[in-house]
Write an enzyme that holds these catalytic residues in place. Structure first.
Site, PDB file in Angstrom:
ATOM      1  N   GLU A  84       0.831  -1.220   0.000  1.00  0.00           N
ATOM      2  CA  GLU A  84       0.000   0.000   0.000  1.00  0.00           C
ATOM      3  C   GLU A  84       0.859   1.261   0.000  1.00  0.00           C
ATOM      4  O   GLU A  84       1.701   1.449   0.883  1.00  0.00           O
ATOM      5  CB  GLU A  84      -0.914  -0.011   1.239  1.00  0.00           C
ATOM      6  CG  GLU A  84      -1.872   1.164   1.279  1.00  0.00           C
ATOM      7  CD  GLU A  84      -2.936   1.040   2.380  1.00  0.00           C
ATOM      8  OE1 GLU A  84      -3.336  -0.097   2.723  1.00  0.00           O
ATOM      9  OE2 GLU A  84      -3.364   2.082   2.882  1.00  0.00           O
ATOM     10  N   LYS A 268      -7.448  -0.949  11.563  1.00  0.00           N
ATOM     11  CA  LYS A 268      -6.817  -1.363  10.304  1.00  0.00           C
ATOM     12  C   LYS A 268      -5.639  -0.427  10.008  1.00  0.00           C
ATOM     13  O   LYS A 268      -4.574  -0.857   9.567  1.00  0.00           O
ATOM     14  CB  LYS A 268      -7.841  -1.329   9.166  1.00  0.00           C
ATOM     15  CG  LYS A 268      -7.364  -1.959   7.863  1.00  0.00           C
ATOM     16  CD  LYS A 268      -6.594  -1.028   6.961  1.00  0.00           C
ATOM     17  CE  LYS A 268      -6.198  -1.699   5.653  1.00  0.00           C
ATOM     18  NZ  LYS A 268      -5.414  -0.829   4.774  1.00  0.00           N
ATOM     19  N   ASP A 284       4.660 -14.269  12.163  1.00  0.00           N
ATOM     20  CA  ASP A 284       3.333 -14.757  11.808  1.00  0.00           C
ATOM     21  C   ASP A 284       2.327 -13.616  11.964  1.00  0.00           C
ATOM     22  O   ASP A 284       1.843 -13.340  13.067  1.00  0.00           O
ATOM     23  CB  ASP A 284       3.005 -15.933  12.745  1.00  0.00           C
ATOM     24  CG  ASP A 284       1.651 -16.551  12.470  1.00  0.00           C
ATOM     25  OD1 ASP A 284       0.826 -15.928  11.777  1.00  0.00           O
ATOM     26  OD2 ASP A 284       1.411 -17.665  12.968  1.00  0.00           O
ATOM     27  N   HIS A 382      -2.564  10.608  -0.491  1.00  0.00           N
ATOM     28  CA  HIS A 382      -2.565   9.208  -0.907  1.00  0.00           C
ATOM     29  C   HIS A 382      -2.520   9.115  -2.427  1.00  0.00           C
ATOM     30  O   HIS A 382      -1.747   8.339  -3.000  1.00  0.00           O
ATOM     31  CB  HIS A 382      -3.825   8.535  -0.362  1.00  0.00           C
ATOM     32  CG  HIS A 382      -3.884   7.068  -0.634  1.00  0.00           C
ATOM     33  ND1 HIS A 382      -3.096   6.168   0.029  1.00  0.00           N
ATOM     34  CD2 HIS A 382      -4.613   6.355  -1.513  1.00  0.00           C
ATOM     35  CE1 HIS A 382      -3.348   4.955  -0.411  1.00  0.00           C
ATOM     36  NE2 HIS A 382      -4.265   5.048  -1.364  1.00  0.00           N
TER      37      HIS A 382
HETATM   38  C1  MEV Z   1      -6.211   2.982   5.037  1.00  0.00           C
HETATM   39  O1  MEV Z   1      -5.421   1.876   4.652  1.00  0.00           O
HETATM   40  C2  MEV Z   1      -6.172   3.188   6.541  1.00  0.00           C
HETATM   41  C3  MEV Z   1      -7.108   4.280   7.075  1.00  0.00           C
HETATM   42  O2  MEV Z   1      -8.441   4.017   6.658  1.00  0.00           O
HETATM   43  C4  MEV Z   1      -7.011   4.234   8.589  1.00  0.00           C
HETATM   44  C5  MEV Z   1      -8.026   5.102   9.314  1.00  0.00           C
HETATM   45  O3  MEV Z   1      -9.107   5.401   8.760  1.00  0.00           O
HETATM   46  O4  MEV Z   1      -7.736   5.453  10.468  1.00  0.00           O
HETATM   47  C6  MEV Z   1      -6.731   5.629   6.548  1.00  0.00           C
END
Ligand code: MEV
Length: 427
Positions: A84, A268, A284, A382
């Site tokens: 990413e 995430k 792992d 991004h």
């Molecule tokens: C994207 O890979 C991760 C985000 O969605 C994390 C978040 O929203 O805090 C930008």
């Protein structure tokens, strides 16, 4: 000889080989074997074939290095294997801000993993519990009877816990937990072997049938905790003053604390920092993911793994606490040359130290996401980084990649269609 210093800017503008040289130079050229990190063929087909079954090839990912990390006063270049865009750049940038504010402070518990032994067919579960407690010393001795090396290193099975469950379908269940200090290993093999060894004895003591004998990925006795304190001035951006950025981060975190829909995405983002380091060091990542999310739900509602607050002086305080079952001995950490090189690059001396680095990257990544989301949004930054991927997908090569990527960002349409169009005009 140069002292290892991870404070480096401008890496983004260099070629991969120039970057490697810069990092090699900044580490004082001390890191043996780190050339494996830039060697796409470091893992031989023969080694891969020995690692898993039915091997027909190797799967590669970009390996980036995050700069600027300072954790408990020690500098780190952190290798990250990830597909990413933005992740490595965001980690490096946040680490720079944290560094200017005293660095990351991390602590970790003893590396204790747990295994479960499920005992069924017991009429007197509370009596069975008592019997297991009465035989605790024998259980520990049996568990520790095989792995001499672990015992010599100061590890081993050090305690037991017992759970009782009643279920209308299968009746009473007694679950014996072995708590095992696994030292510098991830520990799955160690604790699974102990569980299988102890299970017949536990069945004999309780009069039950032993069924499952396996580690728990909710490694709640192997916890790492990391802390940052950042002055509001350090958070000022072109369009937002530091006070607004700090309160934006706190407000964003509150939503993740109370709303599982947001918590999943928030966490995430934390795993965006954690997984690439876990992967690069041959650990792992499924175990780390499972432990993190189970920990996030341990009080009955899935919630944020981080907390962001303001102290009395208005500084932004960030903390992250989670299980971190990673090792530096055994498994791919030793058989994969790039994983070994990754540990060398960071000068990692123990599994706990690795856990502290990984958690620091997770906290940095969360800070980067919340900072962007609560101010200008993530898409502009991004997309600027993603534009290179789009240019490549449209067929750009060599110098065309940067040129097309810049054009896409300038026009404000980062799409493969537009990249195709630009390439056609060029040709
Ligand atoms: C994207 O890979 C991760 C985000 O969605 C994390 C978040 O929203 O805090 C930008």
């Amino acid at each position: 000889m140069t002292k290892y210093c991870s404070q480096l800017s401008g890496l983004r503008h260099l070629s991969p080989s120039a970057r490697f040289e810069k990092i090699d130079e900044a580490t004082g050229e001390l890191m043996s074997g780190i050339e494996s990190l830039s060697d796409a063929t470091a893992l031989s087909m023969a080694s891969a074939d020995g690692m898993i079954e039915n091997v027909i090839g190797l799967f590669e990912l970009p390996l980036g290095v995050a700069a600027n990390f300072q954790i408990n006063g020690k500098d780190y270049f952190v290798p990250m294997a990830v597909e990413e865009p933005s992740v490595v750049a965001a980690a490096s940038y946040m680490a720079k801000i944290v560094r200017e504010n005293g660095g990351f402070k991390a602590v970790s518990s003893a590396p204790i993993m747990r295994a479960q032994i499920q005992l069924l067919g017991i009429g007197d579960p509370f009596g069975a519990r008592q019997k297991l407690l009465q035989h605790k010393d024998e259980i520990l001795a049996l568990a520790n009877s095989k792995d001499r090396v672990l015992i010599e290193l100061g590890g081993g099975c050090c305690d037991i816990e017992i759970e009782i469950f009643e279920d209308t379908r299968i009746g009473s269940m007694v679950v014996l937990h072995l708590l095992v200090d696994v030292r510098d290993a991830m520990g799955a093999n160690t604790v699974n072997t102990m569980a299988e060894l102890v299970a017949p004895f536990a069945a004999q003591i309780t009069g039950g049938d032993a069924r499952l004998r396996i580690l728990s990925n909710l490694a709640d006795r192997r916890i790492v905790s990391v802390y940052v304190s950042i002055s509001r001035d350090s958070l000022t951006t072109n369009n937002f003053d530091g006070d607004r950025v700090a309160s934006g981060i706190v407000e964003a975190c509150v939503l993740a604390e109370i709303d599982p829909y947001r918590a999943a995405t928030h966490n995430k983002g934390i795993m965006n920092g954690i997984d690439p380091v876990v992967l690069a060091t041959g650990n792992d990542w499924r175990a780390v993911e499972a432990g993190a999310h189970a920990w996030a739900a341990k009080d009955g509602q899935y919630t944020s793994l981080t907390r962001w607050e303001r102290d009395k002086s208005g500084n932004l305080i960030g903390t992250l606490e989670l299980p971190m079952p990673v090792g530096i001995v055994g498994g791919a950490t030793k058989t994969h040359p790039a994983a070994k090189a990754a540990l060398n690059l960071m000068r990692i001396g123990s599994a706990n130290e690795l856990a502290e680095v990984i958690a620091s990257v997770g906290l940095a990544q969360n800070m980067a996401a919340l900072r962007a989301l609560s101010t200008e949004g993530i898409q502009r930054g991004h997309m600027a980084l993603h534009a290179r991927n789009i240019a490549i997908a449209a067929g750009a090569t060599g110098a065309e990649i940067d040129h097309i990527a810049k054009e896409l960002v300038r026009i404000g349409d980062v799409s493969v269609d537009r990249a195709h169009g630009l390439l056609t005009i060029q040709k």
